[in-house]
Design an enzyme around this catalytic site. Structure first.
Site, short mmCIF file in Angstrom:
data_model
loop_
_atom_site.label_atom_id
_atom_site.label_comp_id
_atom_site.label_asym_id
_atom_site.label_seq_id
_atom_site.Cartn_x
_atom_site.Cartn_y
_atom_site.Cartn_z
N LYS A 1 0.78 -1.19 0.09
CA LYS A 1 0.03 -0.14 -0.18
C LYS A 1 0.97 1.29 0.13
O LYS A 1 0.40 2.34 -0.12
CB LYS A 1 -0.82 0.15 1.13
CG LYS A 1 -1.98 -0.94 1.10
CD LYS A 1 -3.31 -0.42 1.37
CE LYS A 1 -4.50 -1.45 1.31
NZ LYS A 1 -4.34 -2.77 1.81
N LEU A 2 2.28 1.15 0.24
CA LEU A 2 3.17 2.21 0.15
C LEU A 2 3.20 3.08 -0.77
O LEU A 2 3.09 4.38 -0.79
CB LEU A 2 4.68 2.04 0.60
CG LEU A 2 4.80 1.39 1.96
CD1 LEU A 2 5.90 0.99 2.27
CD2 LEU A 2 4.74 2.42 2.93
N THR A 3 2.99 2.47 -1.88
CA THR A 3 3.03 3.15 -3.11
C THR A 3 1.74 3.97 -3.64
O THR A 3 1.66 4.64 -4.59
CB THR A 3 3.58 2.65 -4.44
OG1 THR A 3 2.26 1.83 -4.86
CG2 THR A 3 4.57 1.72 -3.86
N GLN A 4 0.77 3.83 -2.90
CA GLN A 4 -0.56 4.52 -2.99
C GLN A 4 -0.72 5.80 -2.45
O GLN A 4 -1.93 6.16 -2.49
CB GLN A 4 -1.70 3.39 -3.15
CG GLN A 4 -1.59 2.48 -3.96
CD GLN A 4 -2.34 1.02 -3.55
OE1 GLN A 4 -3.47 1.40 -3.00
NE2 GLN A 4 -2.30 0.13 -4.41
N ASP B 1 1.34 -0.16 -8.88
CA ASP B 1 2.49 0.59 -8.39
C ASP B 1 2.71 1.72 -8.97
O ASP B 1 3.84 1.93 -9.65
CB ASP B 1 3.64 -0.65 -8.19
CG ASP B 1 4.99 -0.01 -7.54
OD1 ASP B 1 5.92 -0.57 -7.56
OD2 ASP B 1 4.74 0.99 -6.62
#
Lengths: 238, 254
Positions: A23-26, A128
């Site tokens: 989820k970090l890249t969102q 991503d």
């Protein structure tokens, strides 16, 4: 020093179990706001303010969001600033490799626009994304070129491009004033006026910005320039 | 002349009884067959000049260039086997690209030279490969001033004020020693470099040649580039005229 990342979660990560997708890249972290660009008779002009917002905090007030790639190409980026820096490194190396090939062929705005579209679309298709909207502009076969690519890989070309809030606020104003035979001075004034309106209306905007101009004579970025706001009407508002 | 290393010259992993690695020495011989290349380090930049021998009239002009750019700020002139040299150029470009990705800036010339020399040296250690049959001259405008190095097939490198490789390197060095080029700027140096190439070119043995010129310095904002056409033409005319003057004066004396 206590850490949010406990050793328990590290070991489960190494063991290979994931709780859902990455989820970090969102979520973008440090972001830039709108980029404005207009095509005039003989080239293109870009405007992008120098603020890197950290959510609602106006944190980094000297971020350059316009990038000169070579004498015929320039990009402006909105969205996550780290993603812009990542793209910047890759594109700069592409420009250096061009020089080394020594065949007088350099990255053109159209090819860069195409490349960016493919990269951003494929990243989003892997869930991503690079959380950026890029405006690509310059001189292509003697004429001005202006293209837009966003984090979904949506791409289009238009004589007037504005991203984010700029597309709502500045685009109608610029379209009213645009003519195919616009001169460089008129285009620069259009960008300056639009940057002022953006500063009035966009709560994540800043009063300092960079101005980028590409013509057949080359590509240059001026700045930081300052918006000259006029708050005199404020006294009339109750 | 050159000694035959019978039996001890079969691979780079062998020493001869008198402590020589013949394969490396033979590699150095390969360079002596190629056209002359010189590098001159002046007050505010480095100039490269190349005698690119043209063995057939059917070649396109500008084919098989021997001056390369590594990154934006470094120039490389090569002598010897061109295919070997191209691999060194590619390796150097990768090295400088890696340096930029890790450290975020232009690779310093002495760092790059050290890395490339290590790479070239590695090919002198094993019997499975042969040493590179080429020498390279690298130059750039560093923050501390102009800088120039030459790496030979053994992997050894030195910093130079002026260096020459190829057929007429001895003659070129003699000419260089006559010049006080450390105090010249690259505009003047370009003309002198072209003149040296024209002077050492052997009209009898090698008919046609193309002159290649490139420079890097304060005046080019630290960018390595081929010398612009107008300055190139000026330098070439200067070189041809100097030759004519010299030959005229010889006729007068006799």
């Amino acid at each position: 020093m206590s850490s949010n990342l406990s050793f328990d979660s590290f070991s489960t990560a190494i063991a290979g179990s994931h709780a859902g997708p990455k989820k970090l890249t969102q979520t973008p972290v440090t972001t830039g706001t709108s980029v404005l660009a207009v095509k005039f008779n003989g080239g293109v002009a870009f405007g992008a303010d120098t603020l890197g917002s950290y959510g609602s905090l106006a944190r980094f007030r000297n971020c350059e969001r316009l990038l000169k790639i070579n004498e015929s190409t320039m990009i402006g980026c909105m969205g996550d600033y780290a993603d812009f820096q990542h793209l910047k490194d890759i594109i700069e190396q592409m420009a250096i490799d061009d020089l080394c090939k020594d065949d007088n062929i350099t990255l053109s705005p159209r090819s860069l626009h195409s490349w960016l579209t493919r990269v951003l679309y494929n990243k989003r298709s892997k869930m991503d994304p690079l959380w950026t909207t890029v405006v690509v502009g310059g001189i292509e076969k003697g004429e001005g070129f202006l293209g837009f690519v966003d984090k979904l890989g949506t791409a289009y070309k238009d004589p007037i491009i504005a991203t984010g809030y700029g597309s709502m606020i500045a685009t109608p104003l610029m379209r009213n004033a645009w003519r195919p035979d616009l001169t460089q001075a008129e285009a620069v004034k259009m960008v300056e006026d639009s940057m002022r309106v953006m500063f009035y209306r966009d709560a994540r905007a800043f009063h300092k910005y960079h101005l980028g101009i590409v013509t057949a004579d080359g590509c240059q970025i001026q700045g930081p320039l300052e918006v000259q706001p006029d708050w005199s009407i404020a006294s009339l508002i109750r | 002349m050159s000694s035959i290393g019978t039996g001890y010259d079969l691979s780079a992993s062998q020493f001869s009884p008198d402590g020589r690695v013949f394969q490396v020495e033979y590699a150095q011989k390969a360079i002596e067959n190629s056209g002359t290349a010189i590098g001159l380090r002046g007050k505010n930049g480095v100039v490269f000049a190349m005698e690119k021998l043209v063995t057939s009239k059917l070649y396109e002009p500008g084919a098989n260039r021997r001056l390369f750019g590594i990154d934006r700020h470094i120039g490389m002139a090569v002598g010897g086997l061109l295919a070997d040299a191209r691999q060194i150029v590619e390796t150097s470009r990768k090295e400088s690209s890696n340096y930029r990705a890790e450290y975020g800036g232009d690779v310093p010339l002495r760092y790059l030279t050290d890395r490339v020399a290590g790479y070239i040296h590695a090919y002198t250690l094993y019997s499975a490969v042969r040493p590179f049959g080429c020498a390279v001259i690298l130059g750039s405008q560093e923050p501390t001033g102009p800088s120039m190095y030459m790496i030979d097939p053994s992997g050894v490198y030195y910093g130079y004020k002026g260096c020459a490789i190829g057929k007429a390197k001895q003659a070129a060095k003699t000419e260089m020693e006559k010049l006080e080029f450390s105090n010249m700027n690259i505009r003047e140096l370009v003309k002198e470099a072209a003149k040296i190439i024209y002077m050492v070119h052997d009209e009898v043995k090698d008919k046609a040649f193309e002159l290649e010129l490139s420079w890097v310095g304060e005046d080019t904002n630290g960018l390595h580039q081929r010398v612009p056409d107008d300055i190139f033409a000026e330098a070439e005319t200067f070189a041809k005229n100097s030759l004519k003057e010299d030959s005229d004066s010889e006729i007068d004396e006799s």
